[in-house]
Scaffold this active site. Structure first.
Site, PDB file in Angstrom:
ATOM      1  N   ASP A  66       0.988  -1.176  -0.011  1.00 54.70           N
ATOM      2  CA  ASP A  66      -0.059  -0.109   0.101  1.00 54.70           C
ATOM      3  C   ASP A  66       0.898   1.318  -0.108  1.00 54.70           C
ATOM      4  OD1 ASP A  66       0.667  -1.298   2.537  1.00 54.70           O
ATOM      5  OD2 ASP A  66      -0.569   0.214   3.484  1.00 54.70           O
ATOM      6  N   GLU A  69      12.324   2.663   6.970  1.00 55.20           N
ATOM      7  CA  GLU A  69      11.448   1.704   6.379  1.00 55.20           C
ATOM      8  C   GLU A  69      11.567   1.362   4.989  1.00 55.20           C
ATOM      9  OE1 GLU A  69       6.594   1.796   5.993  1.00 55.20           O
ATOM     10  OE2 GLU A  69       7.533   3.678   5.957  1.00 55.20           O
TER      11      GLU A  69
END
Length: 654
Positions: free
Chosen positions: A378, A582
């Site tokens: 996503d 991340e």
């Protein structure tokens, strides 16, 4: 050489002198003199201790801050601390500090921290499934004993959890209960008390147990934090038993949504490390039974199973927009309706979610959006607006892996006779059903044929997702095309084509990008940059590519890709005050952590010293480093990019 220095004064003056942009970090962006006379702050007279260069100065800042956090007035600083090679320093921080800082437990001592949700500010609340009454009693007692915590303990309903129910509690979000175990009290061997099974969170504003995040974290924990890995496995088993699936994460708003399933892969890796322990086989059996239940009850059931093709899709349940996202995330989606209804963005979002306005096009968009989030990707142009209709390469490769894993475990560890106890039965199944490995080998064989039939594109030499509605292959180029190598679904000829024709579409200076540049398209207001598209690379895609290539004998390619990824991580860590984040822009090395698409980049938001890194990036680093030989590690520590290293004849054997 080491000296004792005044912590506060040294830190204040270091920041004033070297942190010229005032962000609380010492990085290559700062324009200070890059030299600090630490000896001036020593408790010993006439000490000489100069610190030079961004990396050493940022290490000094980190050490001073950590001492300050401990409340120290003075601390000892050694030259070996500040000049520790970055490869070793990052490994040490991850294994001795960061994993511990990312660990959570849902018990009396840990629930206040674990229940906090930075995404949604609210009082701590925990939802307990009706099948776990002992947990409800435990948390109710905690709430009574610690009234200042304001812990709200709630039951989940009996029977099926519906989309309507999930939406009805979005205004009262909470943590979902996980597994607990009995632990001996220190100094009282005959007394035991409940303790939450440990788990790790990704970091940043993600403060819950995420499914595939945790699995990739464990790759860097098996040698040093095995007890936490075992806790993660047990928590996943608990989720399947009580919630029907391993959830996207253990929050109430994720009750209708799973994530890429990796339990059997994780359970078998864990068993290899724990098989000498008395309960290891029982835990493995429970994990295999749980994975079987999730396989039948979620992944291969309606509406996820496409009856025509026999393939599975991401299709979670839910209504409205995802509550963990602010309305601004969907500004481009709600924009046409602000004029139509004369409302602000927030008003349209609220009216749509409470049913005051009915818009079928919005329903369709959010059906696909929930599927995108369940896929873990996503968001991306590959899946946006179509995900619920896609049988994806990645999901079906994961199911192929599960089928083979269950067959292997049943034959190897359970005498080819897997008895299904009541807790793990699927609807309509008789108690004490017995399965052999052959059933699962047949399922895997059939899925492999479907992967070839629907996903493989011979002219392109790659695998592509399949749209179950249009009955056509997608044209989106995704690095998930390499997952059939990881699960062993590709033939030798297909593997050769993937290496020749697939990898070049994704390989960049810092590793593999998630999609090709063509699939990302030209970025514009109508096509904003998405975080799972080119030029961004993520840890899971790297790891699965390395393992897949190695399993087919392409060690040189795996070597090159692993070295690129690790070098980018190390360079960012060295130049940017210890940053590990991340995701990365894998097309450049100087500012690869500057990723601002959609939700920004978790792991960047800190001052003075990093305390956690980011979960699966930490895991990929430790795992990738374990695959390299000493020569390659030395080259990384020396700061050699892959091109310089390989030009010198280096071979980072994997």
């Amino acid at each position: 050489m080491s000296i004792s220095v005044e912590v506060d004064r040294a830190m204040r003056d270091l920041l004033q002198r070297e942190d010229t942009d005032g962000d609380g970090l010492i990085t290559i962006d700062d324009r200070g003199p890059k030299e600090f006379a630490l000896g001036r702050y020593a408790n010993q007279p006439d000490s000489q201790f100069d610190v030079r260069g961004v990396y050493h100065l940022s290490n000094l800042l980190q050490e001073l801050f950590l001492a300050q956090k401990q409340g120290l007035v003075n601390t000892t600083i050694s030259r070996s601390q500040l000049e520790e090679d970055p490869v070793h320093r990052l490994s040490r921080l991850i294994t001795t500090s960061w994993w511990d800082n990312l660990t959570r437990r849902l018990d009396a001592d840990g629930i206040e921290l674990a229940a906090a949700d930075p995404k949604l500010k609210d009082s701590p609340r925990i939802y307990v499934p009706p099948s776990a009454p002992e947990q409800y009693a435990y948390y109710s007692a905690v709430a009574k004993e610690r009234p200042t915590m304001h812990l709200d303990v709630q039951w989940l309903p009996e029977g099926e959890v519906t989309a309507e129910y999930i939406q009805s509690i979005n205004s009262k979000p909470g943590t979902l209960a996980l597994d607990m175990e009995l632990s001996q009290l220190e100094g009282q061997p005959s007394t035991k008390q409940p303790q939450g099974c440990p788990f790790v969170v990704p970091g940043g504003h993600f403060n819950e147990l995420y499914n595939w995040d945790a699995c990739f974290c464990t790759l860097g924990m098996l040698d040093t934090h095995l007890n936490i890995v075992k806790g993660i496995v047990k928590n996943f088993i608990f989720e399947i038993k009580h919630y029907g699936k391993i959830l996207n994460a253990n929050r109430s708003y994720y009750l209708g949504r799973a994530q890429p399933p990796l339990l059997t892969w994780l359970a078998l890796k864990t068993f290899e490390r724990t098989k000498h322990e008395p309960d290891a086989l029982d835990v493995l059996k429970s994990a295999i039974l749980a994975a079987r239940k999730e396989y039948h009850g979620w992944w291969t059931s309606t509406p996820r199973l496409d009856e025509d093709s026999g393939l599975s899709r991401y299709r979670p349940i839910g209504r409205g927009s995802p509550p963990e996202c602010r309305p601004i995330v969907f500004a481009h989606v709600f924009a046409p309706y602000t004029d139509k209804y004369g409302m602000t963005l927030e008003e349209v979002c609220r009216a749509y979610n409470d049913g005051s306005i009915i818009e079928p096009d919005l329903d369709t968009f959010f059906d696909h959006d929930r599927a995108v989030r369940e896929s873990g990707h996503d968001t991306s142009n590959r899946v946006e607006g179509v995900c619920a209709d896609l049988a994806t390469v990645d999901l079906n490769c994961l199911l192929y892996q599960i089928e083979n894993d269950i067959a292997f475990a049943t034959l190897t560890y359970f005498g080819d006779r897997l008895v299904i106890p009541p807790d793990f039965l699927i609807p309509g199944e008789k108690a004490d059903t017995i399965e052999s490995s052959g059933i699962w080998r047949d399922r895997a064989s059939k899925r492999k044929a479907l992967i070839d039939r629907y996903f493989w594109n011979e002219p392109e030499g790659m695998y592509f997702d399949y749209n179950t509605v249009t009955k056509q292959q997608s044209t989106a180029e995704s690095v998930t095309c390499l997952w059939p190598l990881w699960c062993g679904a590709a033939s030798d000829q297909q593997a050769a084509r993937l290496v020749k024709d697939g990898i070049p579409r994704f390989e960049c200076i810092g590793g593999l990008s998630s999609t090709s540049e063509r699939t990302r398209g030209i970025v514009s207001a109508a096509n904003p940059q998405k975080q799972w598209d080119y030029p961004h690379g993520w840890a899971p895609q790297q790891v699965l590519a390395w393992d897949g290539l190695r399993s087919y004998g392409y060690h040189h390619d795996a070597n090159r890709l692993a070295y690129r990824w690790l070098y980018m991580i190390i360079r960012t860590f060295r130049d940017w005050n210890g940053t590990v984040c991340e995701k990365y822009d894998v097309t450049q090395l100087e500012r690869s952590h500057y990723v601002d698409a959609e939700y920004g980049n978790q792991g960047r938001d800190f001052k003075y010293a990093p305390l956690t890194g980011f979960g699966w990036t930490n895991g990929s680093y430790i795992y990738g480093l374990s695959l390299l030989n000493d020569e390659a590690r030395k080259a990384l520590a020396q700061g050699l990019a892959y091109e310089d290293y390989s030009a010198g004849g280096g071979k980072a054997h994997i």
